[in-house]
Design a protein around this motif. Structure first.
Motif, PDB file in Angstrom:
ATOM      1  N   THR A 139      18.839  -6.154 -16.545  1.00  0.00           N
ATOM      2  CA  THR A 139      19.017  -7.378 -15.777  1.00  0.00           C
ATOM      3  C   THR A 139      17.811  -8.276 -16.072  1.00  0.00           C
ATOM      4  O   THR A 139      16.820  -7.820 -16.677  1.00  0.00           O
ATOM      5  N   PRO A 140      17.823  -9.528 -15.647  1.00  0.00           N
ATOM      6  CA  PRO A 140      16.644 -10.373 -15.862  1.00  0.00           C
ATOM      7  C   PRO A 140      15.374  -9.790 -15.258  1.00  0.00           C
ATOM      8  O   PRO A 140      14.272 -10.036 -15.761  1.00  0.00           O
ATOM      9  N   ASP A 141      15.513  -8.998 -14.200  1.00  0.00           N
ATOM     10  CA  ASP A 141      14.329  -8.417 -13.559  1.00  0.00           C
ATOM     11  C   ASP A 141      13.803  -7.195 -14.295  1.00  0.00           C
ATOM     12  O   ASP A 141      12.613  -6.877 -14.199  1.00  0.00           O
ATOM     13  N   THR A 142      14.675  -6.490 -15.030  1.00  0.00           N
ATOM     14  CA  THR A 142      14.243  -5.252 -15.691  1.00  0.00           C
ATOM     15  C   THR A 142      13.928  -5.432 -17.166  1.00  0.00           C
ATOM     16  O   THR A 142      13.361  -4.536 -17.789  1.00  0.00           O
ATOM     17  N   LEU A 143      14.293  -6.570 -17.724  1.00  0.00           N
ATOM     18  CA  LEU A 143      13.950  -6.823 -19.126  1.00  0.00           C
ATOM     19  C   LEU A 143      12.436  -6.946 -19.289  1.00  0.00           C
ATOM     20  O   LEU A 143      11.756  -7.523 -18.430  1.00  0.00           O
TER      21      LEU A 143
ATOM     22  N   TYR B  72      13.518  -7.975 -29.633  1.00  0.00           N
ATOM     23  CA  TYR B  72      12.314  -8.459 -28.955  1.00  0.00           C
ATOM     24  C   TYR B  72      12.714  -9.481 -27.910  1.00  0.00           C
ATOM     25  O   TYR B  72      13.591 -10.325 -28.154  1.00  0.00           O
ATOM     26  N   VAL B  73      12.062  -9.411 -26.731  1.00  0.00           N
ATOM     27  CA  VAL B  73      12.376 -10.310 -25.619  1.00  0.00           C
ATOM     28  C   VAL B  73      11.249 -11.330 -25.459  1.00  0.00           C
ATOM     29  O   VAL B  73      10.084 -10.965 -25.288  1.00  0.00           O
ATOM     30  N   ILE B  74      11.609 -12.615 -25.530  1.00  0.00           N
ATOM     31  CA  ILE B  74      10.649 -13.696 -25.327  1.00  0.00           C
ATOM     32  C   ILE B  74      10.864 -14.288 -23.943  1.00  0.00           C
ATOM     33  O   ILE B  74      11.986 -14.667 -23.586  1.00  0.00           O
ATOM     34  N   ASP B  75       9.808 -14.367 -23.158  1.00  0.00           N
ATOM     35  CA  ASP B  75       9.856 -15.022 -21.860  1.00  0.00           C
ATOM     36  C   ASP B  75       9.574 -16.507 -22.086  1.00  0.00           C
ATOM     37  O   ASP B  75       8.424 -16.932 -22.168  1.00  0.00           O
ATOM     38  N   VAL B  76      10.627 -17.292 -22.225  1.00  0.00           N
ATOM     39  CA  VAL B  76      10.492 -18.701 -22.612  1.00  0.00           C
ATOM     40  C   VAL B  76      10.121 -19.536 -21.387  1.00  0.00           C
ATOM     41  O   VAL B  76      10.844 -19.558 -20.396  1.00  0.00           O
TER      42      VAL B  76
ATOM     43  N   PHE C 232      20.668 -14.207 -24.100  1.00  0.00           N
ATOM     44  CA  PHE C 232      19.600 -14.774 -23.284  1.00  0.00           C
ATOM     45  C   PHE C 232      20.070 -14.905 -21.836  1.00  0.00           C
ATOM     46  O   PHE C 232      21.268 -14.983 -21.549  1.00  0.00           O
ATOM     47  N   TYR C 233      19.094 -14.883 -20.947  1.00  0.00           N
ATOM     48  CA  TYR C 233      19.284 -15.180 -19.527  1.00  0.00           C
ATOM     49  C   TYR C 233      18.587 -16.500 -19.236  1.00  0.00           C
ATOM     50  O   TYR C 233      17.587 -16.850 -19.878  1.00  0.00           O
ATOM     51  N   GLY C 234      19.072 -17.222 -18.243  1.00  0.00           N
ATOM     52  CA  GLY C 234      18.375 -18.411 -17.787  1.00  0.00           C
ATOM     53  C   GLY C 234      18.970 -19.696 -18.322  1.00  0.00           C
ATOM     54  O   GLY C 234      20.093 -19.733 -18.848  1.00  0.00           O
ATOM     55  N   GLU C 235      18.192 -20.758 -18.191  1.00  0.00           N
ATOM     56  CA  GLU C 235      18.607 -22.090 -18.601  1.00  0.00           C
ATOM     57  C   GLU C 235      17.878 -22.455 -19.886  1.00  0.00           C
ATOM     58  O   GLU C 235      16.803 -23.065 -19.870  1.00  0.00           O
ATOM     59  N   LEU C 236      18.435 -22.061 -21.004  1.00  0.00           N
ATOM     60  CA  LEU C 236      17.842 -22.360 -22.300  1.00  0.00           C
ATOM     61  C   LEU C 236      18.774 -23.267 -23.093  1.00  0.00           C
ATOM     62  O   LEU C 236      19.996 -23.176 -22.985  1.00  0.00           O
TER      63      LEU C 236
ATOM     64  N   GLN D  52      13.816 -22.519 -19.424  1.00  0.00           N
ATOM     65  CA  GLN D  52      13.275 -21.353 -18.716  1.00  0.00           C
ATOM     66  C   GLN D  52      14.262 -20.207 -18.860  1.00  0.00           C
ATOM     67  O   GLN D  52      15.442 -20.354 -18.531  1.00  0.00           O
ATOM     68  N   GLY D  53      13.796 -19.077 -19.356  1.00  0.00           N
ATOM     69  CA  GLY D  53      14.691 -17.934 -19.478  1.00  0.00           C
ATOM     70  C   GLY D  53      14.113 -16.845 -20.350  1.00  0.00           C
ATOM     71  O   GLY D  53      12.970 -16.925 -20.811  1.00  0.00           O
ATOM     72  N   GLN D  54      14.918 -15.822 -20.569  1.00  0.00           N
ATOM     73  CA  GLN D  54      14.522 -14.683 -21.391  1.00  0.00           C
ATOM     74  C   GLN D  54      15.440 -14.616 -22.596  1.00  0.00           C
ATOM     75  O   GLN D  54      16.657 -14.490 -22.475  1.00  0.00           O
ATOM     76  N   LEU D  55      14.839 -14.681 -23.766  1.00  0.00           N
ATOM     77  CA  LEU D  55      15.555 -14.785 -25.022  1.00  0.00           C
ATOM     78  C   LEU D  55      15.371 -13.494 -25.816  1.00  0.00           C
ATOM     79  O   LEU D  55      14.250 -13.028 -26.016  1.00  0.00           O
ATOM     80  N   ILE D  56      16.486 -12.914 -26.265  1.00  0.00           N
ATOM     81  CA  ILE D  56      16.436 -11.661 -27.023  1.00  0.00           C
ATOM     82  C   ILE D  56      16.743 -11.957 -28.481  1.00  0.00           C
ATOM     83  O   ILE D  56      17.783 -12.536 -28.804  1.00  0.00           O
ATOM     84  N   LEU D  57      15.830 -11.557 -29.373  1.00  0.00           N
ATOM     85  CA  LEU D  57      15.998 -11.754 -30.804  1.00  0.00           C
ATOM     86  C   LEU D  57      16.297 -10.437 -31.501  1.00  0.00           C
ATOM     87  O   LEU D  57      15.824  -9.371 -31.084  1.00  0.00           O
ATOM     88  N   GLY D  58      17.076 -10.494 -32.567  1.00  0.00           N
ATOM     89  CA  GLY D  58      17.352  -9.342 -33.404  1.00  0.00           C
ATOM     90  C   GLY D  58      17.560  -9.792 -34.835  1.00  0.00           C
ATOM     91  O   GLY D  58      17.822 -10.969 -35.100  1.00  0.00           O
ATOM     92  N   ASP D  59      17.443  -8.851 -35.791  1.00  0.00           N
ATOM     93  CA  ASP D  59      17.574  -9.222 -37.205  1.00  0.00           C
ATOM     94  C   ASP D  59      18.258  -8.106 -37.990  1.00  0.00           C
ATOM     95  O   ASP D  59      17.612  -7.342 -38.703  1.00  0.00           O
ATOM     96  N   ASN D  60      19.564  -7.969 -37.805  1.00  0.00           N
ATOM     97  CA  ASN D  60      20.376  -7.048 -38.594  1.00  0.00           C
ATOM     98  C   ASN D  60      19.858  -5.607 -38.592  1.00  0.00           C
ATOM     99  O   ASN D  60      19.933  -4.906 -39.607  1.00  0.00           O
TER     100      ASN D  60
END
Length: 245
Positions: free
Chosen positions: A5-9, A20-24, A38-42, A75-83
Motif C-alpha cells: 500500500t502507499p504506507d508500506t512501500l 525501485y520506489v521514488i518518493d516524488v 505509481f500512487y498519488g497525484e503524478l 506528489q506520489g510514489q513512483l515505481i520503476l523497472g527495467d525488463n
C-alpha cells in the motif's frame, strides 16, 4: 505474498532487486517506458513543454537523448523497472558520474545531465540521486584497470577512459575488419582502459546483444548515433554496396 500500500512501500529505496520506489515531491527526470506503477497525484510531461523549459535548460544538456526522458512531477510514489534488470540508486554529493545511456532510468532535477565524450554514455554532475539498471549486480573497481567494453556500466570521479586494442588477438582479415569498424571485437581484443583515480562500475555479465554478428552489434548501436553519424554511415554503406557489385 506481500501486498503493498502507499504506507508500506519503501521510500527512495529498492522494492526488490528489480524495482525501485521514488518518493516524488518535486520534479524528477525518468526514462520513457520504465514506469511500472505509481500512487498519488503524478503527471508526466514530455521534454519541450514550456512549463518545463527552465528545468530542462538547467538540468538536461544532452540533446541527443532529449526524447528518451520525461519529467515526473506532483506528489506520489513512483515505481520503476527495467525488463527484469537489477536497479540501484547512486547518491551524488558535488560529484560526477558517467553512466551508459541505455541504463540511466532517472535523476533528480539538481543533477546536470550531459553527453559524455565517449559515445553512448551520459555524465551526471552535481548533488542528487541517479537511478540506473544493470545486467546483474554491480561491482566497484579501483583504478587503474581494464574492463570489457560490454561489461562497463559507468565510472565515477575519474578522467574520460580510452580504448585499448590487443593486436595479438586481431589477426586475419575478419579481425582486422572488426578493428576498423569497431564491431565484432570481443573483450579479449578490445577493452576500455581506466587510469588515474576514481571508481569503475562493472556489471556482473556482459550486455545481452541479440545475435553475435557484426550486423547485430551495429544495429544495437544505431539509437546512439546522431544525424551526422547516421549520414556518414549511410554513405559508407552505399559505397560498400557499389564495391561489392
Amino acid at each position: 505474498m506481500t501486498i503493498y500500500t502507499p504506507d508500506t512501500l519503501p521510500k527512495n529505496d529498492n522494492l526488490n532487486r528489480f524495482s525501485y520506489v521514488i518518493d516524488v515531491k518535486e520534479q524528477i527526470f525518468i526514462r520513457k517506458g520504465k514506469m511500472i506503477a505509481f500512487y498519488g497525484e503524478l503527471r508526466f510531461e514530455a521534454m519541450g513543454s514550456s512549463v518545463l523549459d527552465l528545468i530542462v535548460r538547467n538540468a538536461f544538456n544532452a540533446p541527443k537523448y532529449v526524447h528518451h526522458f520525461v519529467v515526473a512531477q506532483g506528489q506520489g510514489q513512483l515505481i520503476l523497472g527495467d525488463n527484469g534488470n537489477d536497479l540501484a540508486c547512486y547518491d551524488l554529493d558535488n560529484a560526477n558520474m558517467t553512466i551508459r545511456a541505455k541504463n540511466l532510468l532517472g535523476f533528480t532535477k539538481d543533477v546536470i545531465c550531459q553527453e559524455s565524450t565517449l559515445p553512448g554514455y551520459l555524465t551526471m554532475i552535481g548533488t542528487g540521486k541517479v537511478i540506473a539498471s544493470s545486467n546483474g549486480p554491480v561491482h566497484f573497481l579501483e583504478l587503474p584497470c581494464r574492463v570489457d567494453e560490454q561489461a562497463v556500466l559507468g565510472w565515477a570521479d575519474c578522467p574520460s577512459p580510452s580504448y585499448h586494442y590487443d593486436y595479438a588477438h586481431v589477426q586475419g582479415w575478419a579481425s582486422a575488419a572488426g578493428a576498423l569498424t569497431g564491431f565484432s571485437l570481443s573483450g579479449e581484443e578490445k577493452q576500455i582502459d581506466f587510469t588515474g583515480a576514481g571508481t569503475v562500475l562493472v556489471q556482473s555479465s556482459e550486455l545481452d546483444v541479440t545475435g553475435s554478428s557484426a550486423l547485430a552489434q551495429l544495429l544495437a548501436q544505431l539509437p546512439l548515433l546522431g544525424k551526422e553519424d547516421l549520414g556518414t554511415l549511410s554513405l559508407s554503406v552505399q559505397q560498400q554496396m557499389k564495391d561489392t557489385r
